[in-house]
Scaffold this motif. Structure first.
Motif, PDB file in Angstrom:
ATOM      1  N   THR A   1      -5.069  24.755 -64.197  1.00  8.21           N
ATOM      2  CA  THR A   1      -4.412  25.990 -63.779  1.00  8.21           C
ATOM      3  C   THR A   1      -5.441  27.101 -63.647  1.00  8.21           C
ATOM      4  OG1 THR A   1      -3.936  26.602 -66.089  1.00  8.21           O
ATOM      5  CG2 THR A   1      -2.234  25.367 -64.885  1.00  8.21           C
TER       6      THR A   1
ATOM      7  N   LYS B   1      -5.949  31.512 -62.672  1.00  8.76           N
ATOM      8  CA  LYS B   1      -5.300  32.821 -62.627  1.00  8.76           C
ATOM      9  C   LYS B   1      -5.164  33.269 -61.178  1.00  8.76           C
ATOM     10  CE  LYS B   1      -5.146  33.387 -67.134  1.00  8.76           C
ATOM     11  NZ  LYS B   1      -3.860  33.447 -67.873  1.00  8.76           N
ATOM     12  N   ASP B   2      -4.017  33.859 -60.861  1.00 12.57           N
ATOM     13  CA  ASP B   2      -3.775  34.353 -59.501  1.00 12.57           C
ATOM     14  C   ASP B   2      -2.745  35.469 -59.579  1.00 12.57           C
ATOM     15  OD1 ASP B   2      -3.863  34.650 -56.790  1.00 12.57           O
ATOM     16  OD2 ASP B   2      -3.411  32.553 -56.323  1.00 12.57           O
TER      17      ASP B   2
ATOM     18  N   ASP C   1       1.139  36.709 -58.163  1.00  8.07           N
ATOM     19  CA  ASP C   1       2.358  36.220 -57.520  1.00  8.07           C
ATOM     20  C   ASP C   1       2.687  37.090 -56.308  1.00  8.07           C
ATOM     21  OD1 ASP C   1       3.464  38.579 -58.490  1.00  8.07           O
ATOM     22  OD2 ASP C   1       4.458  37.618 -60.182  1.00  8.07           O
TER      23      ASP C   1
ATOM     24  N   ALA D   1      -0.397  35.765 -62.576  1.00 12.91           N
ATOM     25  CA  ALA D   1       0.373  34.537 -62.758  1.00 12.91           C
ATOM     26  C   ALA D   1      -0.575  33.332 -62.745  1.00 12.91           C
ATOM     27  CB  ALA D   1       1.418  34.403 -61.664  1.00 12.91           C
ATOM     28  N   ASP D   2      -0.131  32.268 -63.396  1.00 15.59           N
ATOM     29  CA  ASP D   2      -0.889  31.016 -63.387  1.00 15.59           C
ATOM     30  C   ASP D   2      -0.328  30.092 -62.311  1.00 15.59           C
ATOM     31  OD1 ASP D   2      -2.430  31.865 -65.497  1.00 15.59           O
ATOM     32  OD2 ASP D   2      -1.180  30.900 -67.019  1.00 15.59           O
ATOM     33  N   ARG D   3      -1.196  29.337 -61.686  1.00 11.54           N
ATOM     34  CA  ARG D   3      -0.767  28.336 -60.707  1.00 11.54           C
ATOM     35  C   ARG D   3      -1.707  27.147 -60.770  1.00 11.54           C
ATOM     36  NH1 ARG D   3      -4.511  28.129 -56.879  1.00 11.54           N
ATOM     37  NH2 ARG D   3      -5.626  30.021 -56.214  1.00 11.54           N
ATOM     38  N   LYS D   4      -1.284  26.036 -60.175  1.00 12.98           N
ATOM     39  CA  LYS D   4      -2.150  24.860 -60.120  1.00 12.98           C
ATOM     40  C   LYS D   4      -3.334  25.139 -59.198  1.00 12.98           C
ATOM     41  CE  LYS D   4       1.321  21.317 -61.113  1.00 12.98           C
ATOM     42  NZ  LYS D   4       1.977  20.066 -60.614  1.00 12.98           N
TER      43      LYS D   4
ATOM     44  N   ASP E   1     -10.365  26.410 -54.891  1.00 11.28           N
ATOM     45  CA  ASP E   1     -10.632  27.133 -56.140  1.00 11.28           C
ATOM     46  C   ASP E   1     -11.893  26.620 -56.822  1.00 11.28           C
ATOM     47  OD1 ASP E   1      -8.395  28.921 -56.266  1.00 11.28           O
ATOM     48  OD2 ASP E   1      -7.127  27.191 -56.720  1.00 11.28           O
TER      49      ASP E   1
END
Length: 266
Positions: free
Chosen positions: A103, A105-106, A108, A114-117, A122
């Motif tokens: 995961t 950091k990004d 939304d 927000a966290d995302r895969k 990346d």
């Protein structure tokens, strides 16, 4: 005043002498014939895959690869159309699957953290959110990023390999500090990192290669050497083509010069 200057000089010269002794006591890296060394060297795909596995299972818990993208594993980075690299023989789907295990950091859709895969575009996720957290988890020591470690250390790949395989019992006249480990290849002889590769079979290789400590060390160093410069092979190939072109053009221009000036009287 003279006494103060004398004390300062004594302290300074003592520090220099101590550092010189520490440096002189440091062993020279072991000699290893790396297949990727030299202008025609290449990274073996099987060694890169094994090295990535060692990094993932052994090193990644403490060390990041901040300058490498997941997409580089498949030979493509942020700009999929233009960036070409030597890769680990993985497809982009396999690289996506590896990235999805982490995961990042990004923001939304509302601009909130927000966290995302992770995606192939990346950079590798760091095991710690910041340096303070990494020091808190490692008794005050900050595990260095490994993206450029092979290029940053004198001795390059051979030094990193020697360090990984060089842990031993300290001599009787050497006192190892608390939380420190003796390694004669490290400047000063003591470092905070315990030996990461300790037993044969610590990592299971899918290709059946015996995972000895020596083999794992060579494989992970090969991977880290590649990670420090994924474009190395492409650049070498371009250099060979350029040299070949220049040799041909030199011959052409020489023959042209001979033809033009052959009837000119001196």
């Amino acid at each position: 005043m003279k006494k103060l200057i004398a004390l300062l000089l004594t302290g300074f010269l003592g520090t220099v002498a101590t550092e010189a002794i520490a440096e002189s006591d440091t062993r020279h890296p072991k000699k290893v014939n790396w297949p990727f060394a030299g202008p025609l060297g290449k990274f073996p795909i099987d060694a890169l895959q094994r090295g990535f596995l060692v990094y993932k299972q052994v090193c990644a818990a403490c060390h990041g690869l901040d300058h490498l993208r997941y997409g580089n594993l498949a030979g493509q980075g942020k700009d999929i159309e233009t960036i070409r690299t030597t890769n680990l023989g993985l497809t982009m789907e396999e690289a996506k699957a590896i990235a999805a295990e982490y995961t990042v950091k990004d923001l939304d859709d509302e601009g909130q953290p927000a966290d995302r895969k992770a995606l192939p575009s990346d950079y590798f996720a760091n095991p710690y959110p910041n340096e303070k957290a990494s020091r808190a988890a490692n008794n005050g020591a900050h595990p260095p990023d490994l993206s450029l470690v092979v290029k940053a250390r004198p001795g390059g790949a051979s030094y990193v390999y020697s360090l990984l395989t060089g842990y031993e019992e300290a001599p009787k006249d050497v006192t190892v500090g608390p939380g420190r480990y003796y390694n004669p290849y490290f400047p000063g002889g003591q470092l905070s990192m315990t030996a990461p590769l300790t037993t044969d079979g610590q990592v299971t290789y899918p290709d059946g290669t015996p995972a000895t400590v020596d083999q794992m060390a060579k494989d992970v160093v090969t991977f880290l050497a590649w990670a420090s410069d994924p474009h190395a092979e492409e650049r070498k190939q371009t250099g060979v083509k350029v040299m070949f072109y220049l040799l041909i053009m030199t011959a052409v221009f020489y023959l042209a010069k001979r033809r033009i000036w052959k009837n000119v009287k001196h």
